[in-house]
Design a protein around this motif. Sequence first.
Motif, PDB file in Angstrom:
ATOM      1  N   UNK A 149       1.456 -69.649  86.200  1.00 44.88           N
ATOM      2  CA  UNK A 149       0.769 -68.358  86.085  1.00 44.88           C
ATOM      3  C   UNK A 149       1.723 -67.211  86.406  1.00 44.88           C
ATOM      4  N   UNK A 150       2.520 -67.368  87.442  1.00 45.56           N
ATOM      5  CA  UNK A 150       3.490 -66.325  87.797  1.00 45.56           C
ATOM      6  C   UNK A 150       4.534 -66.140  86.693  1.00 45.56           C
ATOM      7  N   UNK A 151       5.076 -67.249  86.183  1.00 45.71           N
ATOM      8  CA  UNK A 151       6.051 -67.170  85.092  1.00 45.71           C
ATOM      9  C   UNK A 151       5.435 -66.542  83.849  1.00 45.71           C
ATOM     10  N   UNK A 152       4.219 -66.957  83.517  1.00 41.04           N
ATOM     11  CA  UNK A 152       3.564 -66.439  82.312  1.00 41.04           C
ATOM     12  C   UNK A 152       3.371 -64.930  82.408  1.00 41.04           C
ATOM     13  N   UNK A 153       2.866 -64.461  83.548  1.00 39.53           N
ATOM     14  CA  UNK A 153       2.698 -63.015  83.711  1.00 39.53           C
ATOM     15  C   UNK A 153       4.041 -62.300  83.627  1.00 39.53           C
ATOM     16  N   UNK A 154       5.057 -62.856  84.259  1.00 39.14           N
ATOM     17  CA  UNK A 154       6.385 -62.247  84.212  1.00 39.14           C
ATOM     18  C   UNK A 154       6.934 -62.176  82.798  1.00 39.14           C
ATOM     19  N   UNK A 155       6.778 -63.255  82.032  1.00 41.57           N
ATOM     20  CA  UNK A 155       7.263 -63.266  80.655  1.00 41.57           C
ATOM     21  C   UNK A 155       6.527 -62.260  79.784  1.00 41.57           C
ATOM     22  N   UNK A 156       5.212 -62.215  79.911  1.00 43.12           N
ATOM     23  CA  UNK A 156       4.423 -61.292  79.094  1.00 43.12           C
ATOM     24  C   UNK A 156       4.746 -59.847  79.459  1.00 43.12           C
ATOM     25  N   UNK A 157       4.845 -59.547  80.730  1.00 42.56           N
ATOM     26  CA  UNK A 157       5.177 -58.182  81.153  1.00 42.56           C
ATOM     27  C   UNK A 157       6.574 -57.803  80.672  1.00 42.56           C
TER      28      UNK A 157
END
Length: 169
Positions: A149-157
């Motif tokens: 979840x942390x990686x996904x948010x970071x990638x999308x942002x």
Amino acid sequence: MAIIAFAEPVTYEVLTAGNMPDGEIIQIYAGISAAMLISIAFGALMVATNRMLGGHDTRPILFKRTIRLVVLAYVLFVEGFAYLYLLIDRPGANAFAFARSGEHRLDFGSARYFSLTTLTTTGFGDIAPLSPTARMATIGEIMVGIVFTLFAFGLVISAIVSLRVQSRV
């Protein structure tokens, strides 16, 4: 990645239709699939994170590609852990407890369902790990879900910021 994510369940169903569900071939296939799918998902996230953090490949991450990567990596994690749970739930292992009285073992659909509810940390409780191995795998998947979840948010942002920077230039 998409071909792998959608071909794996079909291949598993074809193999189980022609062999015993607890046969050695099925167990080997489940083990290889679990290792392969989880590794591919981790690898894809590491490559994307390297690009996001400005590694040797500094091309911007496209927004659509980022969304596809996140969704496909999520599907690969769900399927990879489902295969791991099938591998753990051998005959006589009593690795899982079921709320429904008709269920005694995981099938592929139940394994995917349990994997999805574990990865999202929802955990409805209708399937619960009993054996130490099943519990460790479940804890591992919960940790992967939180970090994912942390990686996904970071990638999308990162992709959104890159998109905005490009549109201003």
